[in-house]
Design a protein around this motif. Sequence first.
Motif, PDB file in Angstrom:
ATOM      1  N   GLY A 184       0.820  -1.198   0.000  1.00 12.74           N
ATOM      2  CA  GLY A 184       0.000   0.000   0.000  1.00 12.74           C
ATOM      3  C   GLY A 184       0.855   1.250   0.000  1.00 12.74           C
ATOM      4  N   ILE A 185       0.194   2.369   0.189  1.00 14.87           N
ATOM      5  CA  ILE A 185       0.876   3.669   0.213  1.00 14.87           C
ATOM      6  C   ILE A 185       0.917   4.148   1.659  1.00 14.87           C
ATOM      7  N   TRP A 186       2.114   4.568   2.080  1.00 19.30           N
ATOM      8  CA  TRP A 186       2.358   4.965   3.468  1.00 19.30           C
ATOM      9  C   TRP A 186       2.859   6.406   3.520  1.00 19.30           C
ATOM     10  N   LEU A 187       2.298   7.185   4.437  1.00 17.19           N
ATOM     11  CA  LEU A 187       2.706   8.570   4.682  1.00 17.19           C
ATOM     12  C   LEU A 187       3.774   8.569   5.764  1.00 17.19           C
ATOM     13  N   THR A 188       4.907   9.208   5.486  1.00 21.34           N
ATOM     14  CA  THR A 188       5.981   9.269   6.471  1.00 21.34           C
ATOM     15  C   THR A 188       5.510  10.025   7.716  1.00 21.34           C
ATOM     16  N   GLN A 189       6.196   9.818   8.826  1.00 20.73           N
ATOM     17  CA  GLN A 189       5.792  10.443  10.083  1.00 20.73           C
ATOM     18  C   GLN A 189       5.756  11.959   9.974  1.00 20.73           C
ATOM     19  N   ALA A 190       6.691  12.554   9.244  1.00 18.88           N
ATOM     20  CA  ALA A 190       6.721  14.011   9.071  1.00 18.88           C
ATOM     21  C   ALA A 190       5.627  14.498   8.117  1.00 18.88           C
ATOM     22  N   GLY A 191       5.018  13.580   7.371  1.00 15.29           N
ATOM     23  CA  GLY A 191       3.954  13.955   6.434  1.00 15.29           C
ATOM     24  C   GLY A 191       4.470  14.597   5.164  1.00 15.29           C
TER      25      GLY A 191
ATOM     26  N   ALA B 166       6.243  12.942   2.649  1.00 17.58           N
ATOM     27  CA  ALA B 166       6.374  12.032   1.511  1.00 17.58           C
ATOM     28  C   ALA B 166       5.451  10.839   1.693  1.00 17.58           C
ATOM     29  N   LYS B 167       5.074  10.236   0.557  1.00 19.91           N
ATOM     30  CA  LYS B 167       4.333   8.980   0.558  1.00 19.91           C
ATOM     31  C   LYS B 167       5.164   7.961  -0.195  1.00 19.91           C
ATOM     32  N   VAL B 168       5.162   6.740   0.348  1.00 23.17           N
ATOM     33  CA  VAL B 168       5.971   5.658  -0.208  1.00 23.17           C
ATOM     34  C   VAL B 168       5.047   4.478  -0.524  1.00 23.17           C
ATOM     35  N   ARG B 169       5.148   3.990  -1.771  1.00 23.61           N
ATOM     36  CA  ARG B 169       4.388   2.798  -2.143  1.00 23.61           C
ATOM     37  C   ARG B 169       5.226   1.578  -1.783  1.00 23.61           C
ATOM     38  N   VAL B 170       4.691   0.744  -0.906  1.00 27.43           N
ATOM     39  CA  VAL B 170       5.359  -0.493  -0.507  1.00 27.43           C
ATOM     40  C   VAL B 170       4.660  -1.646  -1.210  1.00 27.43           C
ATOM     41  N   SER B 171       5.463  -2.510  -1.815  1.00 32.10           N
ATOM     42  CA  SER B 171       4.913  -3.664  -2.520  1.00 32.10           C
ATOM     43  C   SER B 171       5.855  -4.844  -2.370  1.00 32.10           C
ATOM     44  N   LYS B 172       5.336  -6.017  -2.677  1.00 34.99           N
ATOM     45  CA  LYS B 172       6.165  -7.213  -2.619  1.00 34.99           C
ATOM     46  C   LYS B 172       7.129  -7.222  -3.785  1.00 34.99           C
ATOM     47  N   CYS B 173       8.353  -7.617  -3.509  1.00 36.35           N
ATOM     48  CA  CYS B 173       9.394  -7.785  -4.534  1.00 36.35           C
ATOM     49  C   CYS B 173      10.009  -9.150  -4.292  1.00 36.35           C
ATOM     50  N   GLY B 174       9.617 -10.136  -5.046  1.00 38.22           N
ATOM     51  CA  GLY B 174      10.095 -11.484  -4.792  1.00 38.22           C
ATOM     52  C   GLY B 174       9.640 -11.913  -3.412  1.00 38.22           C
ATOM     53  N   ALA B 175      10.565 -12.379  -2.585  1.00 30.82           N
ATOM     54  CA  ALA B 175      10.232 -12.794  -1.223  1.00 30.82           C
ATOM     55  C   ALA B 175      10.227 -11.613  -0.261  1.00 30.82           C
ATOM     56  N   GLY B 176      10.738 -10.461  -0.692  1.00 30.84           N
ATOM     57  CA  GLY B 176      10.847  -9.296   0.183  1.00 30.84           C
ATOM     58  C   GLY B 176       9.869  -8.195  -0.172  1.00 30.84           C
ATOM     59  N   ILE B 177      10.226  -6.967   0.211  1.00 24.53           N
ATOM     60  CA  ILE B 177       9.397  -5.799  -0.096  1.00 24.53           C
ATOM     61  C   ILE B 177      10.256  -4.691  -0.691  1.00 24.53           C
ATOM     62  N   CYS B 178       9.608  -3.834  -1.465  1.00 25.65           N
ATOM     63  CA  CYS B 178      10.235  -2.649  -2.059  1.00 25.65           C
ATOM     64  C   CYS B 178       9.451  -1.422  -1.603  1.00 25.65           C
ATOM     65  N   GLY B 179      10.113  -0.269  -1.597  1.00 26.79           N
ATOM     66  CA  GLY B 179       9.452   0.978  -1.254  1.00 26.79           C
ATOM     67  C   GLY B 179       9.923   2.080  -2.186  1.00 26.79           C
TER      68      GLY B 179
ATOM     69  N   TRP C 263       5.048   5.154  10.123  1.00 26.33           N
ATOM     70  CA  TRP C 263       4.381   5.651   8.931  1.00 26.33           C
ATOM     71  C   TRP C 263       2.924   5.241   9.005  1.00 26.33           C
ATOM     72  N   SER C 264       2.039   6.071   8.456  1.00 30.33           N
ATOM     73  CA  SER C 264       0.596   5.813   8.484  1.00 30.33           C
ATOM     74  C   SER C 264       0.114   5.400   7.105  1.00 30.33           C
ATOM     75  N   ARG C 265      -0.798   4.431   7.087  1.00 27.62           N
ATOM     76  CA  ARG C 265      -1.364   3.991   5.822  1.00 27.62           C
ATOM     77  C   ARG C 265      -2.160   5.148   5.217  1.00 27.62           C
ATOM     78  N   SER C 266      -1.971   5.381   3.942  1.00 25.56           N
ATOM     79  CA  SER C 266      -2.645   6.460   3.230  1.00 25.56           C
ATOM     80  C   SER C 266      -3.709   5.865   2.317  1.00 25.56           C
ATOM     81  N   SER C 267      -4.808   6.580   2.161  1.00 23.61           N
ATOM     82  CA  SER C 267      -5.881   6.084   1.300  1.00 23.61           C
ATOM     83  C   SER C 267      -5.543   6.245  -0.176  1.00 23.61           C
TER      84      SER C 267
END
Length: 149
Positions: free
Chosen positions: A32-39, A41-54, A144-148
């Motif tokens: 999903g998309i996550w808002l950084t604590q400072a608000g 930037a937003k980062v899209r986190v997704s699966k990359c193989g067995a791990g995750i990418c952001g 980080w907070s989940r963003s809609s």
Amino acid sequence: MSCRFEFVVAIVAALFMAAPATAQSAVGGPDGIWLTQAGDAKVRVSKCGAGICGVVVWLREPIDPATGKPQVDDKNPNPALAKRPIIGLSLFSGMHPTGPNQWAGQIYNADDGKIYASKISVTGPATLKVEGCVGAGLCGGEDWSRSSH
């Protein structure tokens, strides 16, 4: 009475065994998309193989006021990388699973152009804990907070 007691014990044991699976599924995954604590930037986190990418997908201030152009990775010590846009920048590398809803690898900090050892974990349905460490004991983190969107 003994039979009733055994029945109650069996139900309680079943509930305790089911609790971790229920708690884990209620937390959700990292996708999903996550808002950084400072608000800022937003980062899209997704699966990359067995791990995750952001990847950075949004900035509060996408345009650099000093140049009037899109923000670039100007804190990066590598001149070839210092011109790349922040939006679209990959922040995680080698993030591999270390447990349920937990990953470890490296994270890039565009604020100082450095790479840090990192741990990431989903700590609630709308919270991603992101930690970075310099050496063995100097660590910091933020939620980080989940963003809609």
